[in-house]
Write a protein that holds these residues in place. Sequence first.
Motif, short mmCIF file in Angstrom:
data_model
loop_
_atom_site.label_atom_id
_atom_site.label_comp_id
_atom_site.label_asym_id
_atom_site.label_seq_id
_atom_site.Cartn_x
_atom_site.Cartn_y
_atom_site.Cartn_z
N PHE A 237 32.85 56.63 87.75
CA PHE A 237 32.92 55.94 89.03
C PHE A 237 33.19 56.29 90.46
CE2 PHE A 237 34.42 52.69 91.60
CZ PHE A 237 33.13 51.61 91.48
N PHE A 238 34.21 56.84 89.93
CA PHE A 238 34.81 57.64 91.71
C PHE A 238 34.19 58.72 92.13
CE2 PHE A 238 38.62 54.36 90.46
CZ PHE A 238 38.06 53.33 92.09
N LYS A 239 34.27 59.76 91.03
CA LYS A 239 33.36 61.50 90.56
C LYS A 239 34.32 62.04 91.57
CE LYS A 239 28.74 60.42 89.96
NZ LYS A 239 29.16 58.85 89.02
N LEU A 240 35.57 61.92 91.80
CA LEU A 240 36.34 63.13 92.28
C LEU A 240 37.10 64.20 92.10
CD1 LEU A 240 39.19 60.32 93.45
CD2 LEU A 240 37.59 61.35 94.72
N PRO A 241 36.56 64.73 92.75
CA PRO A 241 36.91 66.24 92.12
C PRO A 241 37.98 66.91 92.07
CG PRO A 241 36.33 66.79 94.52
CD PRO A 241 36.55 65.04 94.33
#
Length: 286
Positions: free
Chosen positions: A79-83
């Motif tokens: 959902f957030f797709k933070l690297p």
Amino acid sequence: MRKLDKALLIVSIFLLLSSILATHFQVYAFWKAITFLGYEKFYMILIPVIYLGYSSSYGITLFIPFILGMWLNLFLKNFFKLPRPPENLRIVKAEGYGFPSGHAQGSSMVFGYFAYTKEGIGFRVFCLTMIALISLSRIVLRVHYWRDIFGGIVLGTAVISLGIYLKNKVKYTPKVALLGIILSLLLPVISRSVGYANETFSIVEGSLIGAVVGYSAFKQFNLPDTSEIPFKKRMIMTAIGLFVSSAGYVAWKSGAPGLPAFAISTFTMVFLVPSAFLRLSDNHRK
């Protein structure tokens, strides 16, 4: 203070001092060993050992929230797709998105559960030390940012706290079991409806379905808690359960779809193994 408490307190101090020295001298072998304790594979061995070898009621209160928490972790990552930190900086391999950290979350659920449910200062210090070190290992090995760690700890603590609360407040009935089964079957529908379906989701979803259905059958057949079985027999049952669990992993590696492979192996471990073992023990007594 009990001997075990004293021993665990000494181990905790030793680990903390070792972590400081390992960080100062950049001895990453120490942190790689610590981070291994945060992988799902380690917990998938530990939890069946607790369930079959120690107590089924104690183990299932950890097992089901843990699997559900891992599903939530995957969902939030997608959902957030933070690297994660750049790949060229990482000391170990890591795949997928960074937030929240699965290691921080998993250790918070497992060792947090132990700390909450068991007494002893030394034991609780050891559990908190393990949460801290496993979480910090992901920073030192440069595969997570601090936001990922804090997010994982908060989510893990929330999930296991909810699991303990529901265990204390909600008593088993066929209706409760049916509701749990329906909810576990809904997760694959949810993940696929939002486009997050992959083999990792399938493995977690299969494990959850197998655990919920298996323990519902365990309770429906009024099987005694595994803690009531003599210790030696529990050890044999645990070995069989681990073999069955690993068979699901082998089947998946051999090309079987993750959801049915892990659903069947988890159901077998949670229900069929203790059921068959107890029946064999009863027949032997007769």
